[in-house]
Design a protein around this motif. Structure first.
Motif, PDB file in Angstrom:
ATOM      1  N   TYR A 140       0.880  -1.287   0.131  1.00  0.00           N
ATOM      2  CA  TYR A 140      -0.022  -0.012   0.126  1.00  0.00           C
ATOM      3  C   TYR A 140       0.937   1.201   0.121  1.00  0.00           C
ATOM      4  N   SER A 141       1.985   1.109   0.464  1.00  0.00           N
ATOM      5  CA  SER A 141       3.032   2.386   0.516  1.00  0.00           C
ATOM      6  C   SER A 141       3.618   2.793  -0.678  1.00  0.00           C
ATOM      7  N   GLN A 142       4.280   4.030  -0.691  1.00  0.00           N
ATOM      8  CA  GLN A 142       5.167   4.264  -1.753  1.00  0.00           C
ATOM      9  C   GLN A 142       6.514   3.408  -1.750  1.00  0.00           C
ATOM     10  N   PRO A 143       7.003   3.038  -2.895  1.00  0.00           N
ATOM     11  CA  PRO A 143       8.212   1.904  -2.685  1.00  0.00           C
ATOM     12  C   PRO A 143       9.406   2.461  -1.972  1.00  0.00           C
ATOM     13  N   ALA A 144       9.484   3.788  -2.096  1.00  0.00           N
ATOM     14  CA  ALA A 144      10.643   4.502  -1.468  1.00  0.00           C
ATOM     15  C   ALA A 144      10.621   4.952   0.065  1.00  0.00           C
ATOM     16  N   ALA A 145       9.390   4.931   0.403  1.00  0.00           N
ATOM     17  CA  ALA A 145       8.976   5.384   1.665  1.00  0.00           C
ATOM     18  C   ALA A 145       9.635   4.423   2.791  1.00  0.00           C
ATOM     19  N   PRO A 146      10.643   4.852   3.832  1.00  0.00           N
ATOM     20  CA  PRO A 146      11.185   4.057   4.693  1.00  0.00           C
ATOM     21  C   PRO A 146      10.064   3.638   5.754  1.00  0.00           C
ATOM     22  N   VAL A 147      10.350   2.215   6.071  1.00  0.00           N
ATOM     23  CA  VAL A 147       9.407   1.580   7.096  1.00  0.00           C
ATOM     24  C   VAL A 147      10.426   1.196   8.127  1.00  0.00           C
ATOM     25  N   ILE A 148       9.971   1.603   9.287  1.00  0.00           N
ATOM     26  CA  ILE A 148      10.896   1.657  10.725  1.00  0.00           C
ATOM     27  C   ILE A 148       9.968   1.178  11.599  1.00  0.00           C
ATOM     28  N   PHE A 149      10.696   0.941  12.799  1.00  0.00           N
ATOM     29  CA  PHE A 149      10.008   0.266  13.932  1.00  0.00           C
ATOM     30  C   PHE A 149      10.381   0.962  15.186  1.00  0.00           C
ATOM     31  N   SER A 150       9.446   0.861  16.147  1.00  0.00           N
ATOM     32  CA  SER A 150       9.617   1.742  17.487  1.00  0.00           C
ATOM     33  C   SER A 150       9.056   1.023  18.517  1.00  0.00           C
ATOM     34  N   ALA A 151       9.462   1.227  19.693  1.00  0.00           N
ATOM     35  CA  ALA A 151       9.029   0.373  21.006  1.00  0.00           C
ATOM     36  C   ALA A 151       8.753   1.732  22.006  1.00  0.00           C
ATOM     37  N   TYR A 152       8.164   1.280  22.928  1.00  0.00           N
ATOM     38  CA  TYR A 152       7.958   2.343  24.389  1.00  0.00           C
ATOM     39  C   TYR A 152       9.306   2.091  25.310  1.00  0.00           C
ATOM     40  N   ASP A 153       9.799   3.306  25.390  1.00  0.00           N
ATOM     41  CA  ASP A 153      10.754   3.203  26.870  1.00  0.00           C
ATOM     42  C   ASP A 153      10.103   3.962  27.927  1.00  0.00           C
ATOM     43  N   ALA A 191      16.176   5.526  14.520  1.00  0.00           N
ATOM     44  CA  ALA A 191      16.323   6.930  14.908  1.00  0.00           C
ATOM     45  C   ALA A 191      17.148   7.661  13.847  1.00  0.00           C
ATOM     46  N   ALA A 192      18.027   7.053  13.093  1.00  0.00           N
ATOM     47  CA  ALA A 192      19.230   7.595  12.240  1.00  0.00           C
ATOM     48  C   ALA A 192      18.317   7.727  10.834  1.00  0.00           C
ATOM     49  N   VAL A 193      17.563   6.865  10.601  1.00  0.00           N
ATOM     50  CA  VAL A 193      16.786   7.180   9.377  1.00  0.00           C
ATOM     51  C   VAL A 193      15.867   8.469   9.368  1.00  0.00           C
ATOM     52  N   VAL A 194      15.328   8.610  10.445  1.00  0.00           N
ATOM     53  CA  VAL A 194      14.492   9.911  10.717  1.00  0.00           C
ATOM     54  C   VAL A 194      15.422  11.141  10.636  1.00  0.00           C
ATOM     55  N   ARG A 195      16.441  10.990  11.233  1.00  0.00           N
ATOM     56  CA  ARG A 195      17.632  12.134  11.710  1.00  0.00           C
ATOM     57  C   ARG A 195      18.176  12.390  10.425  1.00  0.00           C
ATOM     58  N   GLN A 196      18.385  11.496   9.432  1.00  0.00           N
ATOM     59  CA  GLN A 196      18.912  11.970   7.927  1.00  0.00           C
ATOM     60  C   GLN A 196      17.873  12.373   7.143  1.00  0.00           C
ATOM     61  N   LEU A 197      16.599  11.947   7.349  1.00  0.00           N
ATOM     62  CA  LEU A 197      15.607  12.472   6.425  1.00  0.00           C
ATOM     63  C   LEU A 197      15.019  13.904   6.770  1.00  0.00           C
ATOM     64  N   LEU A 198      15.152  14.509   7.987  1.00  0.00           N
ATOM     65  CA  LEU A 198      14.650  15.756   8.499  1.00  0.00           C
ATOM     66  C   LEU A 198      15.789  16.974   7.652  1.00  0.00           C
ATOM     67  N   PRO A 199      16.637  17.166   7.461  1.00  0.00           N
ATOM     68  CA  PRO A 199      17.497  18.053   6.870  1.00  0.00           C
ATOM     69  C   PRO A 199      16.963  18.376   5.564  1.00  0.00           C
ATOM     70  N   GLY A 200      16.913  17.422   4.768  1.00  0.00           N
ATOM     71  CA  GLY A 200      16.467  17.454   3.414  1.00  0.00           C
ATOM     72  C   GLY A 200      14.873  18.226   3.336  1.00  0.00           C
ATOM     73  N   VAL A 201      14.029  17.569   4.115  1.00  0.00           N
ATOM     74  CA  VAL A 201      12.611  18.115   4.287  1.00  0.00           C
ATOM     75  C   VAL A 201      12.696  19.556   4.782  1.00  0.00           C
ATOM     76  N   LEU A 202      13.404  19.802   5.494  1.00  0.00           N
ATOM     77  CA  LEU A 202      13.306  21.283   6.362  1.00  0.00           C
ATOM     78  C   LEU A 202      13.881  22.182   5.301  1.00  0.00           C
ATOM     79  N   ALA A 203      14.931  21.849   4.606  1.00  0.00           N
ATOM     80  CA  ALA A 203      15.609  22.672   3.567  1.00  0.00           C
ATOM     81  C   ALA A 203      14.729  22.842   2.406  1.00  0.00           C
ATOM     82  N   SER A 204      13.707  22.225   1.931  1.00  0.00           N
ATOM     83  CA  SER A 204      12.892  22.360   1.010  1.00  0.00           C
ATOM     84  C   SER A 204      12.217  23.703   0.965  1.00  0.00           C
ATOM     85  N   LYS A 205      11.897  23.995   2.358  1.00  0.00           N
ATOM     86  CA  LYS A 205      11.261  25.314   2.517  1.00  0.00           C
ATOM     87  C   LYS A 205      12.191  26.503   2.664  1.00  0.00           C
ATOM     88  N   ILE A 206      13.347  26.218   2.569  1.00  0.00           N
ATOM     89  CA  ILE A 206      14.180  27.525   3.023  1.00  0.00           C
ATOM     90  C   ILE A 206      14.380  28.569   1.472  1.00  0.00           C
TER      91      ILE A 206
END
Length: 358
Positions: free
Chosen positions: A213-226, A343-358
């Motif tokens: 159902y998802s975009q082929p390039a969309a990362p799929v990651i997993f999280s737990a509660y701490d 966590a690294a996947v999200v951190r690497q994704l953010l700069p490009g997303v945020l820069a797209s609006k600058i």
């Protein structure tokens, strides 16, 4: 819901799904406009009604944005509040005026100066935030996946491991707000509430199901509660010592008004607490003095009473103060821990997303 009842409700689900599909088509085709803003909008949402862990994931994202030097703001609908319209949370507000989850954000990020606003129409809330806080560099949307009137720069879709969207049906036969195909709008998908040691083979099996159902390039990651150490709800209360291993179960009570209280109860039992009574109310329940009177009837001196951080925002309402006095309530802080390199996947994704609006 029984399988027979779910089967009987399927025609109504197909009708609801068709209505939502038509609405989404109008936005996708440009017949209905999605508003954009001068700053990026990062949305954390889901396809399913009920708790998938949005609040701790929003908090993780805001903390990461702060760490990267941004000036984030948070915008929520403010479900369950006694007010309406766009509202910027201030020092005189409470869970009653802005909603329990937004007030939890206020308490968590007040020291860092993160503004929090609520609005049924998110565009009006975003306008209010940018007007009152022009220093804002990014707005985090809490639960706006179906709110197509604004266009997120990044769409984060959450789905719970125990109740994945790909095994669910649209309301009323299931719990989906729209059909599974809505996952195609996600830029990243997070499978939540996983065991910390979820085997890689099981992760790969989930990814394969999501990929239908998802975009082929969309990362799929997993999280737990701490889960953190217990924190007293009332100021001045003594800290609660952790239950001692090998000393036998510690009797305790549990009061919840959230969609999925099961994981918290399991955690407490794993930590050595024996839940003698659980008062489980619907999500966003407006606690009444009678609710606390009923809890007190099950309580014995020396027993801790556990609740969630979200519920605690409503328990501290002035009208409950008398009924709360003398009851040793504690919250268990919940934070997100990503599995593997999530966590690294999200951190690497953010700069490009945020820069797209600058």
């Amino acid at each position: 819901m029984s399988s027979v009842l779910a089967f009987l409700l399927l025609p109504f689900s197909w009708l609801y799904a068709a209505v939502m599909a038509g609405r989404n088509w109008l936005y996708d085709a440009g017949w209905k406009q999605s508003e954009t803003f001068a700053v990026p909008l990062l949305n954390v949402g889901n396809l399913r009604v009920g708790g998938t862990g949005k609040t701790p994931h929003v908090m993780w994202l805001v903390e990461e944005l702060l760490r990267q030097g941004h000036r984030p703001a948070i915008l929520s609908r403010g479900y369950g509040r006694r007010t309406s319209g766009p509202r910027l949370a201030g020092p005189t507000d409470s869970a009653a005026t802005v909603g329990d989850e937004p007030w939890q954000y206020v308490e968590a990020f007040a020291a860092q100066g993160v503004p929090v606003a609520v609005a049924e129409e998110r565009r009006l809330g975003a306008q209010l935030l940018l007007l009152q806080h022009p220093e804002t560099t990014v707005i985090v949307l809490d639960d706006a996946y179906q709110h197509r009137a604004v266009r997120p720069t990044l769409n984060v879709l959450l789905t719970e491991l125990a109740r994945p969207f790909y095994d669910d049906e649209v309301l009323p036969a299931g719990r989906l707000r729209e059909s599974r195909s809505g996952a195609i709008r996600a830029d990243i998908i997070i499978v939540t509430k996983c065991p910390p040691a979820l085997p890689m083979a099981e992760q790969q099996a989930v990814v394969q199901r999501v990929r239908r159902y998802s975009q082929p390039a969309a990362p799929v990651i997993f999280s737990a509660y701490d889960y953190g150490q217990p924190v007293a709800v009332l100021p001045g209360a003594l800290p609660l010592a952790p239950s001692a291993a090998g000393s036998g179960p510690v009797p305790a009570l549990l009061l919840t008004g959230i969609a999925q209280p099961g994981p918290l109860r399991e955690h407490l039992e794993h930590r050595g607490y024996s839940i003698q009574h659980q008062a489980a109310f619907p999500d966003h329940h407006a606690f009444q003095p009678a609710d606390l009177v009923a809890v007190r009837a099950h309580w014995q001196a020396g027993w801790p009473i556990f609740t969630t951080e979200k519920d605690a925002t409503r328990l501290l309402a002035p009208e409950l103060r008398a009924a709360l006095t003398g009851l040793p309530f504690y919250t268990i802080p919940v934070r997100v821990a990503f599995l593997g390199d999530g966590a690294a996947v999200v951190r690497q994704l953010l700069p490009g997303v945020l820069a797209s609006k600058i």
